[in-house]
Design a protein around this motif. Structure first.
Motif, short mmCIF file in Angstrom:
data_model
loop_
_atom_site.label_atom_id
_atom_site.label_comp_id
_atom_site.label_asym_id
_atom_site.label_seq_id
_atom_site.Cartn_x
_atom_site.Cartn_y
_atom_site.Cartn_z
N LYS A 4 -9.48 8.41 -46.75
CA LYS A 4 -10.24 7.27 -47.30
C LYS A 4 -9.52 5.94 -47.70
O LYS A 4 -9.62 5.01 -48.43
CB LYS A 4 -10.80 7.49 -48.81
CG LYS A 4 -11.53 8.85 -48.83
CD LYS A 4 -12.83 9.09 -47.94
CE LYS A 4 -13.69 10.27 -47.97
NZ LYS A 4 -14.78 10.37 -47.17
N THR A 297 -18.29 12.20 -50.69
CA THR A 297 -18.96 11.14 -51.37
C THR A 297 -18.00 10.23 -52.28
O THR A 297 -17.38 10.90 -53.25
CB THR A 297 -20.32 11.16 -52.07
OG1 THR A 297 -21.32 12.14 -51.34
CG2 THR A 297 -20.97 9.93 -52.54
N LYS A 299 -18.68 6.75 -54.78
CA LYS A 299 -19.77 5.91 -54.84
C LYS A 299 -19.60 5.41 -56.29
O LYS A 299 -18.70 6.01 -57.35
CB LYS A 299 -21.20 6.46 -54.86
CG LYS A 299 -21.34 7.95 -55.91
CD LYS A 299 -22.47 8.26 -55.68
CE LYS A 299 -23.69 7.50 -56.04
NZ LYS A 299 -23.93 7.60 -57.55
N LYS A 300 -20.29 4.30 -56.80
CA LYS A 300 -20.26 3.73 -58.29
C LYS A 300 -21.00 4.78 -58.97
O LYS A 300 -22.12 5.20 -58.50
CB LYS A 300 -20.93 2.60 -58.12
CG LYS A 300 -20.07 1.29 -57.60
CD LYS A 300 -20.59 -0.02 -58.03
CE LYS A 300 -19.64 -1.24 -57.35
NZ LYS A 300 -20.21 -2.33 -57.42
N GLU A 302 -23.93 5.87 -61.32
CA GLU A 302 -25.21 5.44 -61.54
C GLU A 302 -25.26 4.60 -62.92
O GLU A 302 -26.19 3.57 -62.85
CB GLU A 302 -26.24 6.49 -61.71
CG GLU A 302 -26.47 7.39 -60.24
CD GLU A 302 -26.96 6.42 -59.20
OE1 GLU A 302 -27.89 5.76 -59.56
OE2 GLU A 302 -26.58 6.19 -58.24
N THR A 307 -16.32 5.43 -61.24
CA THR A 307 -16.39 5.84 -59.88
C THR A 307 -16.58 7.15 -59.84
O THR A 307 -15.87 8.11 -60.46
CB THR A 307 -15.21 5.20 -59.05
OG1 THR A 307 -15.05 3.91 -58.97
CG2 THR A 307 -15.46 5.71 -57.59
#
Length: 368
Positions: A4, A297, A299-300, A302, A307
């Motif tokens: 990543k 995954t 991602k931010k 929700e 993170t």
């Protein structure tokens, strides 16, 4: 490259780097690569792929690999969805070659371009052999104009086994390849995502793809469904241009030891290259200590609180690992798939302790 992350490279003048190409072309239809001796027939099909490292032939004797075949596909119901078991009764091999040319023989790869005419359709392929990878890629462009015709590609491999392994989301499963029971007979077409694998005791072949999910195996003949083209309810289904890539990955040992999961991700998530300098020469945002744990995954959250990093165990193995996150965070939490906190994870510096059961999906949230 770092997990990543990115890495910077310096570009040099190719003329100053005198390298002998690791490929030897004998005539027009035999190629020597660092891994294989490959023989083709006049139609551009593989009659032999000899694995030099493992001293064995991959293609079944008397068979042809990368055989594109069109089947009459007229199911009784649900034309754009179903494939009925009798579809194999009428078929045509796509062996009409309009053009076959070696367009690259270089230090990195060798490329064979083939254009085939199939009824009213045209199939263009770049077959790519690499200097530093066992994978053989088939970059394919199809201008499809057929009705009720199923297009599949076949690889009859010299592997002795009665079961195949198929990739599914967050894991994989095995299915029998024989037809001993009515259940086995009904599984003439099996779903799989990024790869399927056929392995015997200490050798196997993986069939990878970037967007095709129907597979079949019979008598060690691995096949991938490429285009369906039904006519009901949409009378022009699939009559368009298609671009996709599939690949074969012969390997020693089983798919776990061979790293088939990682190889399939490399095919599905190719590198992005840009010519600009970064602040650092190399950087990894997040990594995990064990190869069988896949970071799926990043991602931010929700709720905006941090993170989310979602990972899964890919080899049916209980695993205690460490997740390294190279960004400022104070706490880490184990969450469910709805990102609801279930407990706090142990943190030491930028490392987070994570335990995964076989095929378990684990969600970690890091917060400032």
């Amino acid at each position: 490259l770092p997990s990543k992350g990115y890495k910077s490279f310096a570009v040099s003048d190719a003329a100053s780097a005198v390298e002998k190409a690791p490929f030897t072309l004998v005539g027009e239809r035999q190629l020597e690569t660092p891994f294989y001796t490959v023989s083709l027939d006049e139609q551009g099909m593989f009659t032999s792929i000899y694995d030099k490292e493992n001293d064995r032939e991959i293609v079944q004797q008397g068979q042809r690999a990368n055989l594109l075949r069109m089947y009459e596909d007229k199911p009784i119901y649900f034309d754009n969805w179903d494939i009925d078991i009798y579809y194999t009764e009428k078929f045509w091999d796509v062996d009409n070659v309009e053009r076959m040319e070696w367009t690259e023989i270089g230090a990195v790869r060798a490329v064979l371009d083939i254009t085939r005419k199939a009824s009213q359709s045209t199939i263009d392929q770049k077959i790519i052999f690499y200097a530093d990878s066992r994978r053989i890629d088939f970059e394919t462009h199809v201008d499809w104009k057929e009705h009720q015709t199923l297009l599949k590609v076949h690889f009859p491999v010299a592997v002795h086994t009665d079961e195949a392994t198929f990739d599914v989301q967050f894991g994989n499963l095995t299915r029998k390849t024989h037809q001993n029971t009515s259940w086995d007979v009904a599984r003439f077409e099996s779903c799989g995502q990024k790869w399927m694998d056929l392995s015997e005791g200490h050798y196997g072949v993986s069939l990878l793809n970037d967007c095709k999910y129907g597979h079949s195996v019979k008598d060690s003949n691995m096949a991938l469904t490429l285009i369906k083209s039904g006519i009901e309810p949409n009378p022009t289904t699939d009559q368009e241009e298609h671009v996709f890539t599939y690949a074969i990955y012969p390997h020693a040992e089983g798919w776990r030891a061979a790293g088939t999961v990682a190889e399939a991700y490399k095919l599905n998530q190719p590198l992005l290259v840009q010519t600009q300098s970064e602040e650092k020469e190399t950087y990894s945002f997040v990594s995990v200590a064990h190869d069988n744990v896949i970071i799926e995954t990043v991602k931010k959250a929700e709720d905006g609180s941090g993170t989310v990093i979602r990972m899964y165990e890919s080899e049916n193995s209980y695993t205690k690992t460490k997740l390294t996150v190279n960004t400022g965070f104070g706490r880490a939490y184990i969450c469910n798939l709805l990102e609801e906190t279930e407990g706090e994870a142990a943190v030491a510096g930028n490392e987070i302790e994570v335990v995964l059961k076989p095929y378990e999906v684990v969600t970690v949230k890091v917060c400032p």
